[in-house]
Design an enzyme around this catalytic site. Structure first.
Site, PDB file in Angstrom:
ATOM      1  N   ASP A   9       1.999  -3.762 -11.150  1.00 24.41           N
ATOM      2  CA  ASP A   9       1.760  -4.967 -11.949  1.00 24.41           C
ATOM      3  C   ASP A   9       2.415  -4.878 -13.321  1.00 24.41           C
ATOM      4  OD1 ASP A   9       0.167  -5.282  -9.760  1.00 24.41           O
ATOM      5  OD2 ASP A   9      -1.723  -5.443 -10.855  1.00 24.41           O
ATOM      6  N   ASP A  28       2.092   2.494  -3.001  1.00 24.18           N
ATOM      7  CA  ASP A  28       2.044   3.144  -4.329  1.00 24.18           C
ATOM      8  C   ASP A  28       1.227   4.439  -4.312  1.00 24.18           C
ATOM      9  OD1 ASP A  28      -0.273   1.647  -3.968  1.00 24.18           O
ATOM     10  OD2 ASP A  28      -0.302   0.803  -6.000  1.00 24.18           O
ATOM     11  N   HIS A  44       0.830  -1.219   0.000  1.00 25.57           N
ATOM     12  CA  HIS A  44       0.000   0.000   0.000  1.00 25.57           C
ATOM     13  C   HIS A  44       0.865   1.269   0.000  1.00 25.57           C
ATOM     14  CE1 HIS A  44      -4.159  -1.640   0.529  1.00 25.57           C
ATOM     15  NE2 HIS A  44      -3.462  -2.689   0.890  1.00 25.57           N
ATOM     16  N   TYR A  47     -10.304  -1.570   0.890  1.00 27.14           N
ATOM     17  CA  TYR A  47      -9.224  -0.878   0.166  1.00 27.14           C
ATOM     18  C   TYR A  47      -9.498   0.619   0.164  1.00 27.14           C
ATOM     19  CZ  TYR A  47      -7.081  -4.856  -2.358  1.00 27.14           C
ATOM     20  OH  TYR A  47      -6.407  -5.978  -2.714  1.00 27.14           O
ATOM     21  N   GLY A  64      -3.334 -13.281  -7.345  1.00 26.89           N
ATOM     22  CA  GLY A  64      -2.474 -12.193  -6.892  1.00 26.89           C
ATOM     23  C   GLY A  64      -1.149 -12.149  -7.624  1.00 26.89           C
TER      24      GLY A  64
END
Ligand code: ADP
Ligand code: MG
Length: 388
Positions: A181, A44, A42, A230, A133
């Protein structure tokens, strides 16, 4: 249920499969890997840094142009050809929904000033489980992007290819993922981890010491409220930054944050502390990797998990159980939840002393407690997205 091949098809067998489906050989074969969030949880959207591993599993795409303006999409996951006309990509639903990833790439190309191929035949194969994931979505996006760029004779820089994939996922598929990603799939190198400064974004690599491998334990658990959780964590981080007088939490050092503790609510302080200390752990991890100190790297991984467990509160009893078991297992350097949390998967970094039988013992203990076996996937670091 998707068919899941554990072994990637070779280029030759993918070409043979392509010929069987479409009656001719592909002109181009590309491949892009999945990724593991190594450390940087968390961070980013708080302007921080993250380390990711491009894994030796991914998505392979074969393509050939067609003169008749038809776009045929086929995946070995579904074994049905989706036939679409050339022109503006239209979002697909139901069994064809997987084509939204390559279609999103087509839709993204003009935003980067790039030409779009008209008709083509497209075949995707994969040795990545989806929804585990490991970002099979970024893998199919980047493999598709390289295939479409190759078909049209265009070769933008790597950062543009990464941004095309992210644009596809954010804008066309509609998933608000960060840069990790696609950045790791695009910038990965065998034997190296990808370091991303999300504020730029800026991409570099750091060496992955020899003698360690990754083990993923996928629990297949997912908190029912995961999207809301989230969003709540995102809000709490932004509120903490505002209360502390900064735009992004990355601007605070752990010392500066501690000194300002009285300015924020206790819960918001815990979230901020996780983020600020996690960014410091990423920096420490880069140094430990460069020094080849796997023991120190592992300690930072497990510390990241404890911070998720107690400060950010994005872990679950199932993930904590796996980390407890793994951290105590012989040959394991460290373990942590990987990805957003609230369910999902745990990653362990392990040496030669941890093998299939040790992993099986952990999986069996988990099954005895929770009544379901986690998937156990060993993997290494592989190359980034490339034309084969
Ligand atoms: P993750 O990225 O964690 O694997 P996502 O839900 O983001 O999970 O993306 C998974 C989706 O990506 C699948 O449901 C499917 O639509 C698509 N996908 C990934 N790989 C392939 C493939 N080889 N063939 C077809 N679709 C794929
Ligand atoms: Mg994904």
């Amino acid at each position: 249920m998707f068919y899941f091949a554990y072994f990637p098809m070779s280029k030759a067998s993918l070409a043979a499969r392509f010929e069987h489906i479409f009656g001719r050989l592909p002109v181009l074969v590309t491949r892009a890997p999945g990724r593991i969030e190594f450390i940087g949880n968390h961070t980013d959207y708080n302007g921080g840094t993250v380390l990711g591993a491009s894994i030796d599993r991914g998505v392979t795409v074969a393509v050939a142009p067609r003169a008749d303006g038809v776009r045929n999409f086929h995946s070995t996951y579904t074994s049905e050809t989706v036939m679409l006309p050339a022109g503006e990509p239209v979002r697909q639903a139901g069994a064809a929904a997987w084509t939204n990833y390559p279609l999103g790439v087509l839709a993204a190309l003009p935003h980067f000033g790039l030409r779009v191929p008209e008709g083509f035949d497209f075949l995707a194969d994969s040795d990545l489980p989806t929804g585990a994931g490991l970002s099979s979505s970024a893998a199919i996006e980047l493999a598709s992007a390289l295939a479409f760029l190759g078909l049209t004779g265009q070769a933008p820089d790597r950062e543009t290819v990464v941004k095309i994939g992210k644009h596809a996922e954010n804008q066309f598929v509609g998933v608000p993922c960060g840069i990790l990603d696609q950045g790791v799939s695009g910038f990965g190198e065998a034997g190296r981890l990808v370091f991303i400064d999300c504020a730029g974004p800026r991409f570099t690599t750091v060496p992955m010491p020899a003698g360690a491998s990754f083990w993923i334990f996928n629990t297949h658990t997912k908190h029912a409220l995961v999207d809301g959780l989230y969003a709540a964590r995102h809000r709490e981080c932004m509120a903490a930054a505002a209360a502390l007088g900064v735009k992004c939490l990355v601007e605070l050092s752990p010392d500066a944050l501690r000194a300002a503790e009285a300015k924020v609510e206790p819960a918001a302080f815990k979230r901020a502390r996780h983020v600020v200390e996690e960014i410091a752990r990423v920096g420490a991890c880069v140094k430990a990797l460069e020094a080849g100190d796997l023991g120190a790297v592992g300690g930072l991984l497990t510390a990241s998990h404890r911070s998720s467990q107690h400060l950010f509160e994005n872990s679950t009893p199932e993930l904590d159980f796996l980390v407890d078991m793994l951290a105590a297992a012989p040959g394991v350097y460290g373990a942590r939840l990987t990805g957003g949390g609230f369910g999902g998967a745990v990653m362990a970094l392990a040496g030669a002393g941890f093998g299939a039988s040790e992993a099986e013992a952990v999986a069996a203990a988990y099954a005895a407690k929770y009544g379901a076996r986690p998937d156990v996937l060993p993997m290494g670091v592989g190359p980034g997205a490339t034309v084969l």
